[in-house]
Every structure is written in structure tokens, then in C-alpha cells.
Enzyme design. Structure first.
Site, PDB file in Angstrom:
ATOM      1  N   ASP A 262       0.860  -1.183   0.000  1.00 47.27           N
ATOM      2  CA  ASP A 262       0.000   0.000   0.000  1.00 47.27           C
ATOM      3  C   ASP A 262       0.895   1.231   0.000  1.00 47.27           C
ATOM      4  OD1 ASP A 262      -2.020   1.790   0.159  1.00 47.27           O
ATOM      5  OD2 ASP A 262      -2.924   1.002   1.993  1.00 47.27           O
ATOM      6  N   GLY A 263       1.229   1.703  -1.206  1.00 48.68           N
ATOM      7  CA  GLY A 263       2.136   2.833  -1.331  1.00 48.68           C
ATOM      8  C   GLY A 263       1.528   4.024  -2.036  1.00 48.68           C
ATOM      9  N   LYS A 264       0.380   3.800  -2.721  1.00 53.07           N
ATOM     10  CA  LYS A 264      -0.310   4.872  -3.447  1.00 53.07           C
ATOM     11  C   LYS A 264       0.661   5.644  -4.336  1.00 53.07           C
ATOM     12  CE  LYS A 264      -3.807   5.135   0.164  1.00 53.07           C
ATOM     13  NZ  LYS A 264      -3.235   4.088   1.040  1.00 53.07           N
ATOM     14  N   ARG A 265       1.480   4.913  -5.079  1.00 50.32           N
ATOM     15  CA  ARG A 265       2.522   5.511  -5.893  1.00 50.32           C
ATOM     16  C   ARG A 265       1.980   6.045  -7.210  1.00 50.32           C
ATOM     17  NH1 ARG A 265       4.937   5.204  -1.470  1.00 50.32           N
ATOM     18  NH2 ARG A 265       7.054   4.415  -1.284  1.00 50.32           N
TER      19      ARG A 265
END
Length: 312
Positions: free
Chosen positions: A104-107
Site C-alpha cells: 500500500d504505497g499509493k505511488r
């Protein structure tokens, strides 16, 4: 293909949930902290080792009952280099235990930078002309669609080339999400509806044998009415559902993200499972040194809670 493996794990364990591994040192039981601080010092190294032991004990307690884990990168990055190492070690350990690992990095960023992010998490990184090597090598990654298709395409390409998955932010669970996501376009549709339509387009070439795409969506459990709308738009997308448990989402709320086949959604819980030993429901049954047993009990309770509503 990522999505087929995910669905098969969900069916095998009869469990459409994912455990979020979002650790703070405050969540770690005192006996682990004391052991690691004594060995490594009360510093970032000691914190990281304490979190790693905490994560491994949690994984050992749940790997046979849940299909996946979802480590949130921010909770590791805040502990610096040692924290990033623990993120890597946690993902590696989870995969060794047969779990799907969703970072979960929302890159996202512009095209070439998005390529670098995708290489780090989903693809391979070039060492030299004769060598490509996987860096974090997770199974899936959360991504931000705000930059448009040129920021998404590198991730979609790696989904196809490496059998990985992504979950695109569509309607997030936080209270202020509507400031942008609920704005109406000139077509009379909200931003989140338009993003959902794009998700369909982006995932059209990575649809697996069960009819679902490896390009999924993130839709918060705290917005059940929007989830109803989005489930109809996201015809082939799996929905990752944060917000159950500590953020206030209920089983009835998350039920709107599922399809009539009982598939289509993966529900996340983090604090309610990691810190189950602190909850008054379980603290009277499990002492702190049995925190992992409390986490397992809460994971099973969540599984039954959601399955009961889906079945109904």
C-alpha cells in the site's frame, strides 16, 4: 495472473479479507520491545527489529486463514532505512508463507518516474545490460490516478508482463475525500465515477479466467452508497475495501462492494487485527504475550462477519 491467484486463495480459505500490516512501535507488545531494545538499543534499529518480530508472529498466526496481507509503506518509511528493510523482510516472509502481498504505497508520478516506481515494486530493475533483478517483488501495489493515463500505463504494463496487480484509488475512506472525488464534471458525473470508468479501460487487457481484471479499485467501506454505484460501473474490477473495523465500516457496508457471485471485493482491516489484544472484547481472554492468538481470533471473527452478510 495476479487476479486469478488472488481469487483462488480467497476460495481456498473461504475468506475475502486482507490483513493490513501498518505497525507503529506503540502497537508492539512490551515484551517484544524490551527484548529488542535490550539487544539493539532504544533506537531506529531496535524499533525496526521489534516491528519485524511483531509482524512475523502475526503472519504465523494468520497465514493459514487469510489470503493476503497489505503492508502500508508509510509505517515503515517513518523508521528510515531500517524500516524499509523491515518492509522488504515482511513482504518476503509473507510470501514464503504462501500469502499474497499487496504493497500500500499509493505511488504515481509522470511517465518515466512511474516506470521507476513500477520497476521497484512490480517489475525488474536494471543492474546492467545482462542483468535485471527484482527489488521489492510484491504481488500488487496501490496507485494514485491523479496524473492520468501516462502515470498509470507503466504499472498496467508490468501487470501484464510480470503477472502482478494494481488497485487504483477511486473513492477513499477518509472524511475529506469528497473535496475532490465528489466534484461533478461537465458530464454530470462525479470524479470518482469517471475514474472508475477509466479503471475499466485500463484493466481491459489483463482480465483473468474468472472474468476479473488485475487492475482493481480502492473504494472505502465508509461510503456504502457510493460503493453501490461503483460496483455497477466497475464491471470487471476487484475492489480493495479499506475502512472496516477501526475506521467505522461494518460488514453491511462492505457487502455493497461484492458481486452476486460472492466475489469482487477484498476487505482490509489493520488496527483491529494488529491490536486485537488491546480491545476489551479480547483483552479479557488473551494476555499481552498471547497477542498473536487475539489477532487470529479477530481475523476469524471478521471472516465470519463478512461471509454471513455476503451469504445473506
Amino acid at each position: 495472473m495476479f487476479i486469478d491467484t488472488l481469487i483462488e486463495k480467497i476460495k481456498e480459505k473461504n475468506n475475502p479479507t486482507v490483513v493490513g500490516l501498518d505497525p507503529k512501535i506503540d502497537y508492539v507488545p512490551s515484551f517484544i520491545k524490551e527484548e529488542m531494545f535490550q539487544k539493539y538499543g532504544a533506537n531506529l534499529k531496535g524499533v525496526a527489529e521489534a516491528i519485524l518480530k511483531f509482524n512475523k508472529m502475526l503472519i504465523d498466526s494468520i497465514y493459514d486463514i487469510v489470503p493476503a496481507v497489505k503492508p502500508q509503506l508509510a509505517y515503515y518509511e517513518m523508521y528510515g532505512v531500517e524500516g524499509v528493510r523491515v518492509f522488504y523482510e515482511t513482504c518476503k516472509y509473507a510470501k514464503e508463507k504462501g500469502l499474497i502481498c499487496i504493497a500500500d504505497g499509493k505511488r504515481n508520478d509522470i511517465g518515466t518516474t512511474a516506470e521507476a516506481y513500477s520497476s521497484a515494486f512490480l517489475g525488474n530493475t536494471k543492474v546492467d545490460d545482462n542483468c535485471m533483478e527484482a527489488a521489492f517483488d510484491v504481488d500488487a501495489l496501490t496507485v494514485n490516478p491523479y496524473l492520468g493515463v501516462d502515470g498509470i500505463k507503466p504499472f498496467v504494463n508490468d501487470c501484464a508482463n510480470f503477472g502482478k496487480g494494481i488497485f487504483v484509488l477511486v473513492k477513499t475512506s477518509n472524511k475529506s475525500s469528497g473535496q475532490l472525488q465528489d466534484l461533478l464534471t461537465q458530464e454530470g458525473k462525479s470524479i470518482y465515477e469517471k475514474v472508475a470508468e477509466y479503471v475499466n479501460d485500463w484493466g481491459a487487457n489483463v482480465i483473468g479466467k474468472y472474468g476479473y481484471s488485475s487492475v482493481g479499485a480502492v473504494v472505502g467501506a465508509t461510503y456504502p452508497n457510493q460503493a453501490k454505484i461503483l460496483r455497477k460501473i466497475l464491471r470487471n474490477a476487484y475492489i480493495l475495501v479499506p475502512g472496516y473495523g477501526a475506521q467505522g465500516g461494518t460488514a453491511r457496508d462492505v457487502a455493497h462492494s461484492f458481486n452476486s457471485d460472492g466475489l469482487g471485493a477484498l476487505v482490509n482491516a489493520s488496527r483491529s487485527i494488529m491490536c486485537a489484544y488491546k480491545d476489551e472484547h479480547w483483552s479479557g481472554i488473551y494476555t499481552e504475550d498471547k497477542f498473536n492468538e487475539a489477532s487470529r481470533a479477530e481475523a476469524l471473527r471478521m471472516k465470519d462477519d463478512i461471509n454471513q452478510v455476503i451469504g445473506a
